[in-house]
Design a protein around this motif. Structure first.
Motif, short mmCIF file in Angstrom:
data_model
loop_
_atom_site.label_atom_id
_atom_site.label_comp_id
_atom_site.label_asym_id
_atom_site.label_seq_id
_atom_site.Cartn_x
_atom_site.Cartn_y
_atom_site.Cartn_z
N ALA A 1 0.83 -1.21 0.00
CA ALA A 1 0.00 0.00 0.00
C ALA A 1 0.87 1.25 0.00
CB ALA A 1 -0.92 -0.01 1.21
N VAL A 2 1.92 1.24 0.79
CA VAL A 2 2.83 2.38 0.82
C VAL A 2 3.50 2.58 -0.53
CG1 VAL A 2 4.99 3.25 1.83
CG2 VAL A 2 3.23 2.26 3.30
N GLY A 3 3.88 1.46 -1.16
CA GLY A 3 4.51 1.57 -2.47
C GLY A 3 3.56 2.03 -3.55
N ALA A 4 2.29 1.62 -3.47
CA ALA A 4 1.32 1.99 -4.50
C ALA A 4 0.89 3.45 -4.38
CB ALA A 4 0.11 1.07 -4.41
N ASN A 5 0.64 3.91 -3.14
CA ASN A 5 0.17 5.28 -2.95
C ASN A 5 0.49 5.72 -1.52
OD1 ASN A 5 -1.31 7.70 -2.66
ND2 ASN A 5 -2.81 7.02 -4.19
N PRO A 6 1.66 6.34 -1.31
CA PRO A 6 2.04 6.74 0.05
C PRO A 6 1.03 7.68 0.71
CG PRO A 6 3.91 6.90 -1.45
CD PRO A 6 2.69 6.66 -2.29
N SER A 7 0.47 8.59 -0.06
CA SER A 7 -0.48 9.54 0.52
C SER A 7 -1.72 8.83 1.04
CB SER A 7 -0.87 10.60 -0.52
OG SER A 7 0.28 11.32 -0.95
N ALA A 8 -2.25 7.92 0.24
CA ALA A 8 -3.43 7.18 0.68
C ALA A 8 -3.11 6.29 1.87
CB ALA A 8 -3.96 6.33 -0.48
N ALA A 9 -1.91 5.70 1.86
CA ALA A 9 -1.51 4.85 2.99
C ALA A 9 -1.39 5.68 4.27
CB ALA A 9 -0.19 4.16 2.68
N ARG A 10 -0.85 6.88 4.15
CA ARG A 10 -0.73 7.75 5.32
C ARG A 10 -2.11 8.16 5.82
NH1 ARG A 10 2.17 11.10 3.09
NH2 ARG A 10 4.23 10.43 3.81
N THR A 11 -3.01 8.44 4.90
CA THR A 11 -4.37 8.81 5.29
C THR A 11 -5.07 7.65 6.01
OG1 THR A 11 -4.52 10.30 3.38
CG2 THR A 11 -6.59 9.62 4.42
N ALA A 12 -4.72 6.42 5.60
CA ALA A 12 -5.32 5.23 6.23
C ALA A 12 -4.69 4.91 7.57
CB ALA A 12 -5.20 4.04 5.30
N GLY A 13 -3.74 5.71 8.01
CA GLY A 13 -3.13 5.51 9.33
C GLY A 13 -1.84 4.72 9.32
N MET A 14 -1.28 4.44 8.16
CA MET A 14 -0.03 3.68 8.10
C MET A 14 1.16 4.61 8.31
SD MET A 14 -0.86 1.16 4.87
CE MET A 14 -2.40 0.25 4.81
N ASN A 15 2.15 4.12 9.03
CA ASN A 15 3.36 4.89 9.30
C ASN A 15 4.35 4.67 8.16
OD1 ASN A 15 5.92 5.79 10.32
ND2 ASN A 15 5.04 5.76 12.37
N ILE A 16 4.53 5.69 7.32
CA ILE A 16 5.39 5.55 6.14
C ILE A 16 6.85 5.34 6.55
CG2 ILE A 16 6.09 6.60 3.97
CD1 ILE A 16 3.13 5.95 4.18
N GLY A 17 7.30 6.07 7.59
CA GLY A 17 8.68 5.93 8.02
C GLY A 17 8.99 4.53 8.53
N THR A 18 8.10 3.97 9.32
CA THR A 18 8.30 2.61 9.82
C THR A 18 8.32 1.61 8.69
OG1 THR A 18 7.21 3.18 11.91
CG2 THR A 18 7.38 0.84 11.35
N ALA A 19 7.42 1.78 7.72
CA ALA A 19 7.39 0.88 6.57
C ALA A 19 8.69 0.97 5.77
CB ALA A 19 6.21 1.21 5.67
N THR A 20 9.24 2.17 5.65
CA THR A 20 10.51 2.35 4.92
C THR A 20 11.64 1.62 5.63
OG1 THR A 20 9.81 4.51 4.06
CG2 THR A 20 12.18 4.06 4.14
N ILE A 21 11.73 1.77 6.92
CA ILE A 21 12.80 1.11 7.68
C ILE A 21 12.68 -0.40 7.59
CG2 ILE A 21 13.78 0.80 9.97
CD1 ILE A 21 12.90 3.67 10.62
N ILE A 22 11.46 -0.91 7.79
CA ILE A 22 11.25 -2.36 7.74
C ILE A 22 11.61 -2.91 6.37
CG2 ILE A 22 9.49 -4.17 7.81
CD1 ILE A 22 8.07 -2.56 9.98
N THR A 23 11.19 -2.20 5.33
CA THR A 23 11.49 -2.65 3.97
C THR A 23 12.99 -2.72 3.72
OG1 THR A 23 9.43 -1.69 3.14
CG2 THR A 23 11.16 -2.16 1.53
N MET A 24 13.72 -1.69 4.11
CA MET A 24 15.15 -1.66 3.86
C MET A 24 15.89 -2.70 4.70
SD MET A 24 15.67 0.39 1.42
CE MET A 24 17.46 0.34 1.51
#
Length: 408
Positions: free
Chosen positions: A275-298
């Protein structure tokens, strides 16, 4: 497409004559991205064939009197292509000229051996791509993973199973640490992952070179930057016996491919990453933490790339040098793109590239052609994969239906 429209379309398929259903299925196959990948490989092999023709001495000699005896030129072209591609087949798949079963299948085992690190690293990069991160740091992550794993392998004396387990974990941890650095920098400071990972590749290279100058990493009695051999207790067991290079790391790579599929397709975490990869803005609006997702992915990507480093230091080479990574980290980018960032596609693409690499010596020895032709084929595959419209135009493939709808 809505559920109602999908149901209506399914009903039409059931009511349509068999000829229409076959025509529709054929159209979907031709429009698919998999067909583009396949035709890109075909186009690359064709270009490789043209280079083989020009590089063959017999073809050049017969071309000098082409207009008087054209049959000689065409015969020489056929011989050159047949010799080259049969040599590649014998060097990468099955050596049909071998006198024993072990000799027949040895090229295939070598292909799978060379594909092993590409599967690991390609999976890490593919997960990053699907999460919207263009990780160029697999080379450095692989180097650090190989360093951690090799040090555990030669510096400690442990029981066989435990020693190998800790060495493999060390490879994953080393790569994960090197992936965590760009992840945290992007999450907290907005640093672009492409720039950071490229720079960390050089940092890893020179760090390993410096470590190899220390007594703790230096092989006794040698002035070269080379580590001691990894203990046998920390080496991957051979799957088919000592006469083959194929080791347990290949099965581990397949297990990681299944794990990557489950993570991205069946787990909640994978859904969040996609979801973060497809649309970060929508994922953030849905309550997802973009920074945490970035760290976990890397971290995950780095860990898998670090496992790629286990293939040479624990499986084939069995010691550490600053050249242990070769070009694996960069080849893995192509593998991930060719596999469309999907685990199955990545495994198949890695085996393809492993086969091309394994066929090089046979191409040079048996066909008398330069190994660089294999490199050209790999490069043209990258070119065509990066330009799907070019492939569709070359082979007159129709555009996908969703692209036609957008254009309309």
């Amino acid at each position: 497409m809505s559920a109602d429209s999908q149901t209506t379309e399914d009903q039409r398929d059931e009511e349509a004559p068999p000829e229409d259903r076959w025509r529709r299925a054929l159209r979907e196959i031709v429009e698919s991205s998999s067909m583009v990948v396949f035709m890109a490989i075909v186009a690359s092999m064709i270009i490789g064939g043209v280079l083989i023709i020009f590089a063959d001495e017999a073809v050049r000699e017969s071309a000098a009197y082409f207009f008087s005896r054209p049959g000689d030129t065409f015969s020489a072209i056929g011989d050159a292509l047949g010799s080259a591609y049969s040599s590649m087949f014998n060097g990468a798949v099955l050596n049909l000229e071998a006198s024993s079963f072990a000799g027949v299948i040895k090229p295939l085992t070598q292909t799978l051996t060379m594909a092993t690190p590409l599967i690991f690293a390609g999976l890490g990069l593919g997960i990053g791509f699907r999460a919207g991160l263009f990780n160029i740091g697999a080379q450095g992550q692989l180097l650090m993973g190989a360093t951690f794993g090799a040090y555990i392998g030669f510096a400690f004396s442990l029981p066989a199973g435990l020693h190998l387990l800790l060495a493999v974990i060390g490879c994953a941890v080393g790569g994960a640490i090197w992936g965590f650095i760009p992840g945290i920098l992007k999450a907290k400071r907005g640093a672009h992952e492409v720039i950071v990972t490229i720079m960390l590749n050089y940092v890893a290279l020179y760090l390993v070179a410096w470590l190899l100058s220390l007594d703790a990493f230096q092989r006794e009695g040698s002035d070269n930057p080379i580590s001691p051999f990894v203990a046998e207790t920390a080496q991957y067991p051979k799957i088919l016996g000592v006469q083959f290079n194929l080791h347990l790391g290949f099965l581990l790579a397949l297990a990681c491919a299944w794990g990557a599929w489950w993570l991205m397709e069946r787990s909640t975490l994978g859904f969040r990453l996609r979801a973060v990869g497809a649309n970060p803005s929508a994922a953030r609006t849905a309550g997802m933490n973009i920074g945490t997702a970035t760290i976990i992915t890397m971290v995950i990507a780095g860990g898998l790339a670090g496992l790629a480093g286990s293939a040479p230091v624990l499986g084939t080479q069995k010691f550490l040098t600053d050249a242990v990574a070769g070009t694996l980290g960069f080849d893995a980018i192509t593998v991930a793109l060719l596999g469309r960032s999907r685990p199955l596609g990545i495994v198949l693409a890695a085996i393809l590239f492993g086969g091309l690499q394994a066929s090089g010596p046979s191409l040079q020895v048996n066909a008398g052609l330069p190994v660089d032709i294999v490199v050209v084929i790999q490069a043209t595959i990258v070119l065509f994969i990066a330009a799907p419209p070019l492939v569709r135009a070359m082979f007159r493939l129709p555009a996908p239906a969703h692209e036609k709808e957008v254009a309309a």
